[in-house]
Design an enzyme around this catalytic site. Structure first.
Site, mmCIF file in Angstrom:
data_model
loop_
_atom_site.group_PDB
_atom_site.id
_atom_site.type_symbol
_atom_site.label_atom_id
_atom_site.label_comp_id
_atom_site.label_asym_id
_atom_site.label_seq_id
_atom_site.Cartn_x
_atom_site.Cartn_y
_atom_site.Cartn_z
ATOM 1 N N HIS A 150 -37.467 -29.976 -37.978
ATOM 2 C CA HIS A 150 -37.251 -31.539 -37.719
ATOM 3 C C HIS A 150 -38.123 -32.011 -36.686
ATOM 4 O O HIS A 150 -37.872 -31.926 -35.453
ATOM 5 C CB HIS A 150 -35.802 -30.672 -37.330
ATOM 6 N N THR A 180 -17.515 -41.869 -17.620
ATOM 7 C CA THR A 180 -17.606 -43.269 -16.550
ATOM 8 C C THR A 180 -18.382 -44.586 -16.776
ATOM 9 O O THR A 180 -17.676 -45.433 -16.538
ATOM 10 C CB THR A 180 -18.264 -42.558 -15.024
ATOM 11 N N GLY A 219 -16.624 -37.250 -16.314
ATOM 12 C CA GLY A 219 -17.676 -37.036 -16.739
ATOM 13 C C GLY A 219 -19.326 -38.412 -16.991
ATOM 14 O O GLY A 219 -18.854 -39.166 -16.613
ATOM 15 N N VAL A 220 -20.066 -38.117 -17.583
ATOM 16 C CA VAL A 220 -21.176 -38.964 -17.741
ATOM 17 C C VAL A 220 -20.401 -40.039 -18.417
ATOM 18 O O VAL A 220 -20.688 -41.419 -18.040
ATOM 19 C CB VAL A 220 -22.233 -38.446 -17.787
ATOM 20 N N ASP A 221 -20.219 -39.882 -19.410
ATOM 21 C CA ASP A 221 -19.888 -40.835 -20.626
ATOM 22 C C ASP A 221 -19.003 -41.394 -20.539
ATOM 23 O O ASP A 221 -18.276 -42.246 -20.641
ATOM 24 C CB ASP A 221 -19.578 -39.586 -21.378
ATOM 25 N N SER A 274 -12.215 -38.635 -17.963
ATOM 26 C CA SER A 274 -12.360 -36.579 -17.318
ATOM 27 C C SER A 274 -13.414 -37.100 -15.871
ATOM 28 O O SER A 274 -13.249 -36.188 -16.091
ATOM 29 C CB SER A 274 -12.746 -36.550 -18.576
ATOM 30 N N GLU A 327 -37.710 -34.757 -36.046
ATOM 31 C CA GLU A 327 -36.515 -36.248 -35.510
ATOM 32 C C GLU A 327 -35.961 -35.449 -33.547
ATOM 33 O O GLU A 327 -35.307 -35.862 -33.036
ATOM 34 C CB GLU A 327 -35.234 -36.122 -36.386
ATOM 35 N N CYS A 360 -36.167 -31.160 -44.359
ATOM 36 C CA CYS A 360 -35.483 -29.428 -45.170
ATOM 37 C C CYS A 360 -35.062 -29.606 -46.206
ATOM 38 O O CYS A 360 -35.396 -29.469 -46.932
ATOM 39 C CB CYS A 360 -34.464 -29.132 -44.001
#
Length: 618
Positions: free
Chosen positions: A165, A225, A221-223, A219, A167, A79
């Site tokens: 892109h 935890t 959430g997954v992160d 929180s 990626e 880009c």
């Protein structure tokens, strides 16, 4: 020569996925500043220049050493990177009437090594305002997108550029294109393998923390935890203080579920109820006091108040526990996309702010500058976090639960006191008529949502389509509108009767308990039906949004459902009804929301890919 690739960062929102894709192909890579001198790049086997938000001819364009194009090292420009190499070869870069923001089918020259083994037609992600007007000296065009130059090459100088892109997931054969560049063009051997991610993260925690204690802000959430499980394994539960702050913006009964989930993996969790403190919170933003939160409508101000209030309450809890920061570290489940979208200097010195994350506010950055924050997941993307969670032995229901932002429902309420109506509102509405059919109408709605167009953050109009549920046609229209009408970054289907005439009325909306309760009920309906229809794994994320458009019924609001399918959580597509989500599941969601949630006028189904619309509406 070292088997190493250098990535020059021009400020791309997708800068980190480039690094990750390269590593997945067993090549060592390193993110470098755009202005890295050419002499420092001589030891690299190949170079990639990322995309970026600027134009090559802007005063703010990133500085670079033009000698990088004369090193004789294979170079791939993505880009902005392509524009830069073309511009340096006396080519032209122009801003054309048409911009491209989304998936497109392009034609490629399969005789080029870059496209070896591919079909002549390729589905890719394009997101740009500038285009090549004339190909530079020594280059030839090797791909076309609707008459625009989509790729160039100079084989003799080993220079290659792509407008799209490779990626991101939305470029279907992006990994094959990278493979061709790395192995067919650059000659890498593929000898680089990553360390075990779990051991690397645990070693990082132990080296930073030493014999001190760690505070976890959980929180649920997954992160957070996975972060909790990592810290627990690294230093032991006796050295961890885990706190869950109920900010009043949690999902229905969320705090109780979070407490049980963390206790099941051996961590005692202290739950602090702080609803009133958050509703009335203030903070300093851009040198002025803002708040209270329940009077704020600005998305950025809401995020900063919520993020700063988290830290204040955490500090109060620390004092109550008899602790101080001298002997304590703050552990956070911050991911790489969080930092990229916040334009954190950790991720990119040039990136454009898309939105400020609650875990990357000024106060958190201050703690980070003081060396009091550990973020063991800061180099991870969501799918990598899930894999790590599985390797840690976390239960499936935790690892695969729907992602939920730290500010919670606080940033899933579009707040406004007045309709957003610019001078060209009617003119844009008139332009929308060209996309209408006999069965489908297109209507500008008087609110703004956040998007990302050409690596820039945009705060632009939402368009509502209504009428016949011809999903193929609806998605086609939704894709076309933001490409031609740049003041629109999101399009949704509005269930119910076909909308006639302009829509200019909203219900004044702030973060009050009544508004949050309304959204909690709608969110719970959607969440339960996702479980019932076994859609948790296939739909990466399903934010449910309250927005203030009342469609002519004073006091009412509307609910948005935003399905999102992605692997990298940087780009993605909405679920197609009848293909990715059963139509009966969606219809049931709509019916139950309209019948069980008070004062809801309409339900909207988001049809927008990312880009041009972000995952969340705020």
């Amino acid at each position: 020569m070292r088997e190493k690739l250098g990535i020059l960062d021009a400020g791309a929102q997708y800068g980190k996925p480039i690094d990750r894709r390269i590593r997945e192909l067993c090549v060592e890579s390193e993110l470098l500043p755009m202005d890295t001198p050419a002499d420092e790049l001589r030891g690299y086997k190949a170079i990639v220049i990322s995309g970026g938000p600027e134009s090559v001819y802007d005063e703010n364009a990133p500085n670079f050493d033009p000698e990088i194009f004369r090193l004789g090292i294979p170079l791939l420009g993505i880009c902005y990177g392509m524009h830069l190499m073309n511009y340096g070869a006396r080519g032209k870069i122009e801003r054309k009437p048409i911009r491209e923001d989304g998936q497109e089918t392009i034609s490629v020259d399969i005789s080029s090594k870059l496209f070896d083994g591919l079909d002549p037609n390729q589905v890719v992600l394009l997101t740009h305002g500038d285009s090549i007007g004339a190909v530079g000296d020594g280059f030839k065009q090797i791909a076309d997108s609707n008459g625009l130059v989509a790729a160039i090459e100079d084989v003799d100088r080993k220079l290659y550029g792509v407008q799209f892109h490779p990626e991101v997931d939305l470029t279907e054969n992006g990994m094959k294109i990278f493979h061709n560049f790395l192995y067919r063009i650059s000659g890498f051997s593929g000898s680089y393998t990553l360390e075990d991610r779990e051991e690397k993260a645990i070693r990082y925690i132990r080296e930073i923390v030493g014999n001190k204690k760690v505070l976890l802000l959980v929180s649920g959430g997954v992160d957070s935890t996975v972060c909790s499980a990592l810290v627990n394994k690294a230093i032991g539960a006796e050295n961890v203080y885990a706190i869950h702050i109920d900010n009043g913006f949690m999902r229905l009964d969320e705090s109780a579920k979070v407490k049980k989930a963390l206790e099941d993996i051996g961590l005692e969790l202290r739950v602090i109820s702080a609803c009133e403190a958050f509703y009335n919170a203030k903070t300093i933003f851009d040198g002025r006091e803002i708040g209270p939160l329940n009077k704020i409508t600005s998305p950025e101000e809401k995020r900063n108040i919520i993020g700063d209030q988290f830290i204040r309450i955490a500090e109060k809890a620390i004092a109550e526990l008899g602790l101080n920061w001298v002997d304590l570290y703050l552990a956070m489940g911050t991911l790489r996309p969080d930092l990229i979208e916040s334009a954190s200097i950790i991720a990119s010195s040039k990136a454009n702010v898309i939105k400020t994350h609650h875990n990357d506010t000024n106060l958190v950055r201050k703690l980070r500058d003081e060396g009091r924050v550990i973020e063991p997941l800061r180099d991870y993307h969501k799918d990598e976090v899930r894999k790590l969670g599985e390797s840690l032995g976390l239960p499936e229901e935790l690892v695969w639960r729907q992602p939920f932002p730290g500010p919670g429902l606080g940033i899933r309420v579009i707040c406004a006191k007045e309709p957003y109506v610019t001078d060209d509102f009617s003119e844009i509405n008139e332009r929308l008529k060209q996309y209408e059919t006999s069965d489908i109408s297109a209507t500008l709605l008087p609110i703004r949502t956040v998007g990302v167009q050409g690596d820039h953050r945009t705060l632009s109009y939402l368009v509502g389509l209504s009428g016949e549920k011809d999903w193929k046609e609806l998605f086609r229209i939704a894709k076309e509108i933001p490409k031609r009408i740049h003041k629109v970054n999101r399009v949704a289907y509005i269930f119910g009767d076909k909308i006639e005439g302009e829509v200019r009325s909203i219900t004044s909306t702030q973060l009050t308990p009544e508004v949050i309760s309304q959204l909690q009920c709608a969110d719970d309906i959607v969440s339960n039906l996702l479980l019932e229809y076994d859609l948790i794994r296939s739909l990466s994320q399903v934010p449910v949004i309250s927005f203030p458009v009342n469609f002519g019924i004073p006091g009412n609001r509307s609910i948005g459902i935003r399905t999102f399918i992605t692997n990298d959580f940087m780009t993605g597509v909405p679920a197609v009804p009848g293909k990715d989500i059963p139509e009966v599941a969606l219809e049931t969601m709509v019916m139950k929301i309209l019948s069980e949630v008070p004062r809801i006028s309409r339900v909207a189904y988001d049809l927008t890919s990312k880009p041009p619309g972000t995952t969340e509406w705020e």
